[in-house]
Structures are given as structure tokens and as C-alpha cells.
Design an enzyme around this catalytic site. Structure first.
Site, PDB file in Angstrom:
ATOM      1  N   SER A 169       0.907  -1.227   0.013  1.00  0.00           N
ATOM      2  CA  SER A 169       0.005  -0.050   0.000  1.00  0.00           C
ATOM      3  C   SER A 169       0.974   1.374   0.012  1.00  0.00           C
ATOM      4  CB  SER A 169      -1.067  -0.044   1.158  1.00  0.00           C
ATOM      5  OG  SER A 169      -1.717   1.026   1.020  1.00  0.00           O
ATOM      6  N   HIS A 170       0.596   2.344   1.025  1.00  0.00           N
ATOM      7  CA  HIS A 170       1.281   3.372   1.128  1.00  0.00           C
ATOM      8  C   HIS A 170       2.653   3.396   1.951  1.00  0.00           C
ATOM      9  CE1 HIS A 170      -0.721   2.337   4.945  1.00  0.00           C
ATOM     10  NE2 HIS A 170       0.242   3.303   5.536  1.00  0.00           N
ATOM     11  N   LYS A 210      -1.989  -9.821  -0.051  1.00  0.00           N
ATOM     12  CA  LYS A 210      -3.228  -9.687   0.470  1.00  0.00           C
ATOM     13  C   LYS A 210      -3.988 -10.665  -0.373  1.00  0.00           C
ATOM     14  CE  LYS A 210      -5.771  -6.045   0.167  1.00  0.00           C
ATOM     15  NZ  LYS A 210      -6.463  -4.896   0.424  1.00  0.00           N
ATOM     16  N   ASP A 215      -2.268   6.350  -3.422  1.00  0.00           N
ATOM     17  CA  ASP A 215      -0.981   5.974  -2.906  1.00  0.00           C
ATOM     18  C   ASP A 215      -0.403   4.640  -3.792  1.00  0.00           C
ATOM     19  OD1 ASP A 215      -3.114   4.015  -2.430  1.00  0.00           O
ATOM     20  OD2 ASP A 215      -2.377   3.479  -0.831  1.00  0.00           O
ATOM     21  N   ASP A 237      -1.000   1.652  -4.316  1.00  0.00           N
ATOM     22  CA  ASP A 237      -1.648   0.392  -4.927  1.00  0.00           C
ATOM     23  C   ASP A 237      -3.080   1.157  -5.292  1.00  0.00           C
ATOM     24  OD1 ASP A 237      -2.397   0.847  -2.375  1.00  0.00           O
ATOM     25  OD2 ASP A 237      -3.355  -1.113  -2.232  1.00  0.00           O
ATOM     26  N   ASP A 265      -5.552   2.890  -3.722  1.00  0.00           N
ATOM     27  CA  ASP A 265      -6.779   2.498  -3.032  1.00  0.00           C
ATOM     28  C   ASP A 265      -6.922   3.915  -2.048  1.00  0.00           C
ATOM     29  OD1 ASP A 265      -4.937   1.784  -1.036  1.00  0.00           O
ATOM     30  OD2 ASP A 265      -5.907  -0.147  -0.706  1.00  0.00           O
ATOM     31  N   ARG A 266      -5.976   4.648  -1.718  1.00  0.00           N
ATOM     32  CA  ARG A 266      -6.145   5.916  -0.910  1.00  0.00           C
ATOM     33  C   ARG A 266      -6.194   7.051  -1.914  1.00  0.00           C
ATOM     34  NH1 ARG A 266      -2.590   5.491   4.623  1.00  0.00           N
ATOM     35  NH2 ARG A 266      -3.428   3.230   5.134  1.00  0.00           N
ATOM     36  N   GLU A 323     -10.575   7.402   8.132  1.00  0.00           N
ATOM     37  CA  GLU A 323      -9.743   8.610   8.366  1.00  0.00           C
ATOM     38  C   GLU A 323      -8.429   8.364   7.744  1.00  0.00           C
ATOM     39  OE1 GLU A 323      -6.732   8.115  10.339  1.00  0.00           O
ATOM     40  OE2 GLU A 323      -7.467   6.061  10.285  1.00  0.00           O
ATOM     41  N   LYS A 335     -11.393   0.201  -0.799  1.00  0.00           N
ATOM     42  CA  LYS A 335     -11.225   1.660  -1.164  1.00  0.00           C
ATOM     43  C   LYS A 335     -10.906   1.909  -2.509  1.00  0.00           C
ATOM     44  CE  LYS A 335      -7.390   2.427   2.004  1.00  0.00           C
ATOM     45  NZ  LYS A 335      -7.228   0.955   2.633  1.00  0.00           N
TER      46      LYS A 335
END
Ligand code: G16
Length: 546
Positions: free
Chosen positions: A112-113, A125, A280, A282, A284-285, A367, A379
Site C-alpha cells: 500500500s502506502h 493480501k 498511494d 496501490d 486505494d487511498r 480517516e 477503497k
């Protein structure tokens, strides 16, 4: 089929955290580590005959790991793997592909990030057939297998190149290499009022999207530039790099005001573009910025929910809004006005899955810069950007004006997160344990002039399937509606990160123009008095304030 069986490597009972298994790249690439975990996944899900999706964010070790996983899938009897070209898929695109192609599940390679590179992080995952992260029942089974299996299986045949779209075979297993962007872009076309957004760009609207040298570069170029007509200079850092640009400029694909500081600074300038966003590693953010305004993820969820019906995909209205516990209550106020259900879940997108599947939540947010909807089960950074663009295209107001109007109607939930990073794990756990032990004694006490009304440990019973989970963070509530939440990050790979989430509510008639740190100063002081984090960690301020 020429298959070799190898002895497994110890996984040390390492449990997947908030988002799968995330470790230093060096750990993941050490002999047998990835292989042992993958074998555990394949055993847990019953690999023979299954169709799986595979893709990752392109970070260092993505290609090697993809090849290993394909050889193991073939050796374990998987019928078909649908894989992104060059092993690349953003996390939301992978979720969509699992759903679109009715696959049995998917393996997503990403941390991820977190930073990438040989000295960075890697992650794996497993997502289930609904496209979402595996629930605890499945991850528990994977962990149980990972710690008890003694061998893994891999075909001796080399994995084919994934550089061309098309259908191949690997020792009898079908391998379909797909364009990572196309299906996702089609889904976005269906959800949003693309002609209105195209007209917005044609009218001179200026935007910057910082892909942070991560996976969304090609997605953003295709959707924003090619399909919506945004100027080619809209997409910044659009070329994905294996280390997200760590070598060339200290790149770290975490879309927040700290790691996306150049974008943030650009938007605080009076000559700033109209709108900016970042995503980010991947994809998703998301981070949302307007000229001279940063939109907190909690506020973003609330604004998106209040205006979702402006987009064709949500024109019939939304059924419910779910947010994680440490996310501010701003979206609850929108749900109340709309007369729909509001849910407060533990941190981790996997807890939204049942609500989305049951049609009880349409929009979800956290958040931690995550927003999404029932279009996938992850997300989705670009989705959030496009929904914002859709709203801006219809309302033709600035981001700041939309926020100001929102707060005037619903009040403002001032919000901030303070992170203390790379804290000694024992010390961090001790701080949490000490507070937990005192929860029952806190109500009624005054800290830094604030009255504590309640203190509790968050536990959650899923309203759809009844599953129950405990120890999901500590909540201290203060008179007047302020809250402080405390939990340890589940995604870090170095020591512990203590997250302190702070929230204070100012009603519709109150002042909404304060700096968040100023508006939160009493709750910040009270939280320090109660927890002693700064004293005990020897730090006089958090490492990251967002
Ligand atoms: C992951 C999960 C998110 C969760 C976040 C929390 O994000 O997917 O649902 O909110 O972790 O992180 P932490 O435990 O560090 O507070 P991501 O984007 O890293 O996959």
C-alpha cells in the site's frame, strides 16, 4: 507436470495485520517465505479448479513474486489465473476484476502506502469472491496453515512473460493476461457523468493529480487525460517506479500533506489550480485538496455522501454510510439528514464487506485516506477523485465553497491524527495496556479542563453476520462531543506506530475557520494528560500530524 516439493520456511506465527501480510521486502524475499505464505493461502482456499485474479502495485519484487505465485498456482491445480499485464493491477482494479469475472478470489501484491524497494516493504493480501479483503475467519485459517504446513509445491516450468495481453497456459493452467486499466475505466464511465466532467475541463478548470510514481499513473492518464480531456500536465509523477521514486527524490507513496508536500504546497498558493488529488502505492487511498484548502478524509466522506446523488451511479440515493471508528462523525450527520443507516466499524476495509454485500452501506470511508462505495469491495482512490470531479462539474463551486456550505449546514467535526512512529513495541503496548486498565476510572475526571464522559474499548458485532471482534481501539469521550481515540497501527513494519485520533465538534452556528490544531488544543492536552504518550516516549511532539 514437473513439480518439485520444497520445505517451508518459518512464518513465526506472523498474523496478517489490517491489510494482509506486510513485511520488509528482505523478509518477504528470503528463501521460502513468500512461498510458504502462498502455499498457506492455496491450502486454506482449496486451490484445485479455482479461478484467481493476480496483480500488484509494481513495487520491487512484484515481478519475481508474480512468477513464483503463478508456478505455485499451476502446481496446486488452480484452473485459471487472470493477471494484469506485467503483473500490475491497482487494488480497486483487482477487486473489480474479481467481481466482473466471477473469480473465486485474488492475490494482491502490495504494501500500500508503505515505501517500496529492496529496503522497503512488500505485502500480500488475499481477497475473496466478493472482491474484498478476506474476513478474519479466512485470514485465521491462512495463518493456521502457514504455521503448520511443512512443504510447498512449485512447477519446474518457468512462468511466461506477462508483457503481452492474451491467453497462455502454464502446465495446464490457463493464464489470461489483461490490460490493467480497461475494465476499471469502463466501470468509472458507468458511474460518473463523464460529459459534465469533460465540459468542466474544457471550461479551463485546472487540476493536478499526483500519482506519486505509483500504480495509478496509467489509470489517471487514461481516465483524466485521454477520456476526460484534462491537460496532459494534470498527472504528476505518472510513471510508476519500483521504489516509487525513493532513489530520485525520497518518494514515499503516502498521499497526505506530509509525503505529498509539494502538491500540498502548490495548492496553498494563491495561484493554485482549482483542484488536486493524490493516490498511494496501490491506488486505494486518496487525498483531496482545493485551492487553499485540505479536505480531511472524514470530511471528504461526508461531502461525497451528501452529494453522491449528483453522479449517475448513485442517482437513486444511497442506502447507508459506514465509517471506521476513528473516522470523525461528520458522515453520521449526513446519514441522519438523509434518513439512512450509519455504521461505525473497526479499522480495516474488510469490516465493510458484509454491509456492502447486504446493500446496507453504499458509501464507506476511513480517516486513513480511504473512501469507496459498493462498486468494488476495496477503497478506491481514483473513484473518490472522480466523484469529487462529478460534484464540482455539476455544482460549479470551488472546493472551499462546498466545504463552507457543508459546515454551515451540518457543523464541522474538527479532526486530526497524531502519529508516533517506530516506537519500541513493548513501550507502545504498555501505554495502551495501562490506559486499558484505567478505562473504568476515567469517566467523571477532568483532564486539562475537559470532563471525560466515558472511556471504553471498541468492540464490534457485525450487524449482518453477527461476527464479533474486540480490542479495536480505545475511545475517550469528552463533554461537548470531543473524542480521542488510540490504537496501534496494523500496517507498519518497524516497531510500533501509536495513532491518536482527535475530534471536536463545532455546530452550524459556531466558528468553522479555526486551524484544526487550535480547535483541538484542549482535547490534545487532555489526551496527553491521560495517556502520557509524549512523556513516556520521550518525544515532545508527534512524528506526523495529518
Ligand atoms: C489498511 C486498510 C485500511 C485501514 C488502514 C489502517 O490500509 O486497508 O482499511 O484503515 O490499513 O492502517 P493502520 O492500521 O496503519 O492505522 P492500506 O491502505 O494500508 O491497505
Amino acid at each position: 507436470m514437473p513439480v518439485t516439493t520444497y520445505p517451508t520456511a518459518p512464518i513465526d506465527g506472523q498474523v496478517p495485520g489490517t491489510s494482509g501480510l506486510r513485511k520488509k521486502t528482505q523478509v518477504f524475499s528470503s528463501p521460502g517465505y513468500l512461498e510458504t505464505y502462498v502455499q498457506a493461502v492455496l491450502n486454506a482456499i482449496g486451490a484445485p479448479g479455482k479461478t484467481l485474479v493476480l496483480g500488484g502495485d509494481g513495487r520491487f519484487f512484484n515481478d519475481t513474486a508474480s512468477a513464483i505465485i503463478l508456478r505455485m498456482a499451476a502446481a496446486n491445480g488452480v484452473a485459471k489465473v487472470i493477471v494484469g499485464q506485467n503483473g500490475i493491477l491497482s487494488t480497486p482494479a483487482a477487486s473489480h476484476l474479481i467481481r466482473l469475472r466471477k473469480a473465486d478470489g485474488g492475490i494482491i501484491l502490495s504494501a500500500s502506502h508503505n515505501p517500496g524497494g529492496p529496503d522497503g516493504d512488500f505485502g500480500l493480501k488475499y481477497n475473496i469472491a466478493n472482491g474484498g479483503p478476506a474476513p478474519e475467519s479466512v485470514t485465521d485459517e491462512i495463518v493456521s496453515k502457514a504455521t503448520t504446513i511443512t512443504e510447498y509445491h512449485m512447477t519446474d516450468t518457468a512462468a511466461p512473460s506477462l508483457s503481452q495481453v492474451g491467453t497462455l497456459t502454464l502446465d495446464g493452467m490457463t493464464l489470461e493476461v489483461v490490460d490493467p486499466v480497461e475494465d476499471y475505466a469502463v466501470l468509472m464511465d458507468e458511474l460518473f457523468e463523464m460529459p459534465a466532467i469533460r465540459a468542466l475541463f474544457a471550461s479551463g478548470f485546472r487540476m493536478r493529480f499526483d500519482a506519486m510514481h505509483a500504480v495509478t499513473g496509467p489509470y489517471a492518464k487514461e481516465i483524466l487525460v485521454n477520456r476526460l480531456g484534462a491537460h496532459p500536465n494534470t498527472v504528476l509523477n505518472g510513471a510508476p517506479l519500483k521504489d516509487f521514486g525513493a532513489q530520485i527524490g525520497g518518494g514515499h507513496p503516502d498521499p497526505n500533506p506530509v509525503w505529498a508536500k509539494p502538491l500540498y504546497d502548490l495548492m496553498m498558493d494563491e495561484d493554485a489550480p482549482d483542484f488536486a488529488a493524490a493516490s498511494d502505492g496501490d491506488g486505494d487511498r486518496n487525498m483531496i485538496l482545493g485551492r487553499d484548502i485540505y479536505v480531511t478524509p472524514s470530511d471528504s466522506l461526508a461531502v461525497l455522501a451528501a452529494n453522491a446523488d449528483l453522479a449517475p451511479g448513485y442517482a437513486g440515493g444511497i442506502n447507508g454510510i459506514a465509517r471506521s471508528m476513528p473516522t470523525s462523525g461528520a458522515s453520521d450527520r449526513v446519514a441522519k439528514k438523509l434518513g439512512i443507516e450509519a455504521f461505525q466499524t473497526p479499522t480495516g476495509w474488510k469490516y465493510f464487506g458484509t454491509l456492502l454485500d447486504a446493500g446496507r452501506a453504499t458509501l464507506c470511508g476511513e480517516e486513513s485516506a480511504g473512501t469507496g462505495s459498493n462498486h468494488v469491495r476495496e477503497k478506491d482512490g481514483l473513484w473518490a477523485v472522480l466523484l469529487w470531479l462529478n460534484i464540482l462539474a455539476v455544482r460549479r463551486e470551488s472546493v472551499a465553497d462546498i466545504l463552507t456550505a457543508h459546515w454551515a449546514e451540518f457543523g464541522r467535526n474538527y479532526y486530526s491524527r497524531h502519529d508516533y512512529e517506530a516506537v519500541d513495541s513493548g513501550l507502545a503496548e504498555g501505554i495502551v495496556a495501562d490506559l486499558r486498565a484505567r478505562l473504568d476510572t476515567l469517566a467523571g475526571t477532568t483532564a486539562a479542563g475537559s470532563l471525560v464522559t466515558s472511556a471504553e474499548e471498541f468492540a464490534y458485532t457485525d450487524p449482518v453476520d453477527g461476527s464479533h471482534t474486540t480490542n479495536q481501539g480505545l475511545i475517550i469521550s469528552f463533554e461537548g462531543g470531543a473524542r480521542a481515540m488510540l490504537r496501534l497501527s496494523g500496517t507498519g513494519t518497524e516497531g510500533a506506530t501509536i495513532r491518536v485520533y482527535l475530534e471536536n465538534y463545532a455546530g452550524p452556528e459556531e466558528d468553522h475557520s479555526l486551524d484544526a490544531q487550535v480547535a483541538l488544543k484542549d482535547v490534545i492536552a487532555a489526551t496527553e494528560e491521560i495517556t502520557g504518550i509524549r512523556t513516556r516516549t520521550g518525544r515532545d511532539h508527534p512524528d506526523v500530524i495529518s
